[in-house]
Structure formats: C-alpha cells, structure tokens
Write a protein that holds these residues in place. Structure first.
Motif, short mmCIF file in Angstrom:
data_model
loop_
_atom_site.label_atom_id
_atom_site.label_comp_id
_atom_site.label_asym_id
_atom_site.label_seq_id
_atom_site.Cartn_x
_atom_site.Cartn_y
_atom_site.Cartn_z
N GLN A 121 -5.87 -26.16 -47.63
CA GLN A 121 -5.25 -27.00 -48.66
C GLN A 121 -6.37 -27.54 -49.56
OE1 GLN A 121 -3.63 -28.05 -51.10
NE2 GLN A 121 -1.75 -28.58 -49.97
N ARG A 138 -7.14 -31.75 -53.21
CA ARG A 138 -7.57 -32.99 -52.56
C ARG A 138 -6.47 -34.05 -52.57
NH1 ARG A 138 -12.99 -34.12 -52.38
NH2 ARG A 138 -13.23 -32.93 -54.32
N TYR A 151 -3.84 -33.22 -50.03
CA TYR A 151 -4.35 -33.42 -48.66
C TYR A 151 -4.42 -34.91 -48.34
CZ TYR A 151 -6.55 -31.00 -44.70
OH TYR A 151 -6.80 -30.42 -43.48
N VAL A 177 -0.87 -29.78 -41.75
CA VAL A 177 -1.11 -29.41 -43.14
C VAL A 177 -0.32 -28.16 -43.56
CG1 VAL A 177 -2.87 -28.70 -44.82
CG2 VAL A 177 -3.41 -30.42 -43.10
N VAL A 200 -10.03 -32.21 -41.17
CA VAL A 200 -9.73 -31.69 -42.50
C VAL A 200 -10.29 -30.29 -42.71
CG1 VAL A 200 -10.19 -32.04 -44.97
CG2 VAL A 200 -9.53 -33.98 -43.53
N THR A 250 -1.07 -36.20 -47.51
CA THR A 250 -0.71 -35.83 -46.15
C THR A 250 -1.40 -36.76 -45.15
OG1 THR A 250 -0.37 -33.50 -46.69
CG2 THR A 250 -0.94 -34.01 -44.41
#
Length: 304
Positions: free
Chosen positions: A161, A164, A167, A128, A156, A170
C-alpha cells in the motif's frame, strides 16, 4: 500469572524468498509476521491458535509443512477459489536489514476464534490487503466488545500500500479497534514523517488504544499511555540478521499480556515487560532467519 490463557493470532502465513546482496541464489523460507508470532508464542509455551489462509500451490505446500512441523494449532480459513499463497521477496543487505516486495492475496471468508481465547492478535498484511483487511478490522471490534484483549502490530509494508494517506487511515482505524498497538520507529517515520517516535506514538494513542508500544531497533523500545511513557534499551549483540526480530518482540509482549490478564500497567511493570521483549528480539537477531527463542532460552539469556 496465567500460563493457560490462549492467544489467537489472525493473519498471513507466507513464503519469504530471501535474496542476500551479492548472492545469486534465492532461498525459500516459510514465514509471515502473524505466523512467526504464533511460532514464537508456541516456543514460549503459551497456548496459541493461528487462524490463517494459504493456497493449494507450491508455496502453500511449504507453508503447510512448516506450520505442521512447528507443532502449531492452526485453523485454515476458507477463501475464494482458487486462492494463492502470499510470496514475499526479501532483499537482505550486508548488515542484515531487509526490504520487501509482495505477491499478495488475502481473502479469508471466515475467521473463527476459539471460545477460550483471552487475547486476539493481528496486524501486518492482514490489516492492509483487501478484501480480508476489512473483515479483520471488524473482527477486532467484535472481539473487543466481547471483552477480549485485542492487540495489533502495524508492521508497515509500503510495497502493498504505497499510498501513505490511505495507510495512515488504516493505522488510525486499527488503533481505534485495539487495546494495544505496536509499531516500529521505521513504521512511524514512514506513516508520520517529521514526528519523533514518541510524538507519533502519542498521535496514534489519541485514536483510543490504552497502550502504544514502539520498537527502536538497536536502541530498545518505548511505550506510551495516557499517564506517560517508558523507555528501555536493547542488549548489545552480534547481528546475524534482523528477520523476525519484531515478531519475537511481539510474541513476548503477547505472552506477558495473556499472563497478566491484560496490558501491563504502571511504569515498573511496563519497563520489565519491554525489557523481556527486547531481549527476545535481540536473541533472534543473533540467529539467521525468523528463529524465536524458547521460554527456557529467553529466561536464561534475559537474566544472564
């Protein structure tokens, strides 16, 4: 069963500052999800190399000493000077749960993988935090092209980050670059609100990984494949705290994947693998901090 297959773990080693509700003192403990996973694999007698980075600072000295004491084979990646060790502030509630804030820096310039690696694992902050995250994603794609099994744990952390959608993008990219993706039900509830854990897992399965595994805390774990799904329960234990439980689960999962020469297939094999992983996580919950079991402890406890 191949007991000599090596797992290479790529990702952060950091210092957790553990702050329990109602207490005035904070305790510094070395950790980090990838580092914890590597320690767990070492305790399971699985050959393992940790590729990580830390700074030449006070937290870094703690990390360096911890990895040396653990007996791990470690490759310290080069970083852009001056380099800073990641510090996580973990707020522990009275039930043993944890919330995190991070002082994060992840900028490895090289990520060397040993030639005898059978399984590559990564995840958590390493996938991340930029600029390192893009390098790790490309490494996953490269290693998969070379025929190695690639595994990732989303783990997570919205604190690093909070966007949302970013993320989730990713997570989708990572899912498309690995053979096995692991997550928790809490991870998926944040990433894909409104979907059940099985439905969210199938959403990520559609990105390409043959197997998605989801931990369900005290409810056990589930796995989904194109052929269907499997669910197992978790042992009932007295919880000291939950720190490192997911990492112990992941260590046991990687140990099974390396031992079998790839992801488990078939419902019986999947169920047996998940049950052992859930036992490793539950045993860790009976201890304070990230303290994964040895192979002997897990075998004795899982079969008792």
């Amino acid at each position: 069963m191949n007991d000599s297959a090596r797992v290479t773990v790529v990702g952060e080693a950091l210092v957790d500052l553990l702050w329990r509700t109602g207490e005035r003192e904070v305790r510094a403990v070395p950790g980090g999800s990838p580092a914890n996973v590597a320690v767990g694999l070492h305790r399971l007698d699985r050959p393992v190399t940790l590729v990580t980075a830390w700074g030449d600072d006070v937290p870094g000295a703690l990390v360096s000493g911890h990895l040396a004491d653990a007996g791990l084979t470690v490759t310290r990646a080069k970083t852009t000077p001056p380099g800073r060790t990641i510090v996580a502030l973990a707020y522990l509630d009275r039930d043993g749960g944890a919330r995190y804030d991070f002082l994060a820096d992840w900028d490895p310039l090289d990520l060397p993988v040993p030639e005898d690696t059978a399984v590559l694992h990564t995840g958590s902050l390493a996938v991340v935090i930029e600029p390192g995250a893009s390098r790790v994603l490309e490494l996953c794609r490269e290693q998969r092209r070379l025929g190695r099994t690639v595994v990732a744990d989303l783990n997570v952390r919205p604190a690093v980050q909070p966007d949302r959608d970013a993320y989730l993008a990713t997570a989708r990219s990572l899912a498309g670059a690995v053979d096995v993706l692991k997550s928790s039900d809490e991870d998926l509830a944040w990433l894909l609100p409104g979907l059940s854990a099985p439905d969210a897992a199938r959403e990520l399965l559609a990105e390409g990984p043959p197997l998605v595994v989801v931990t369900l805390g005290a409810e056990g774990a589930l796995a989904v494949t194109a052929e269907g799904g499997v669910r197992v329960g978790a042992p009932d234990v007295a919880v000291a705290d939950t720190v490192g439980a997911g990492d112990s689960f992941q260590s046991a999962l990687l140990d099974a994947i390396a031992g079998h020469g790839g992801p488990p297939t078939g419902q019986e094999e999947l169920a047996a693998t998940l049950a052992r992983c859930a036992a490793a996580a539950a045993l860790t919950c009976t201890r304070v901090g990230a303290d994964p079991p040895t192979r002997t402890e897990l075998a004795a406890w899982h079969t008792s």
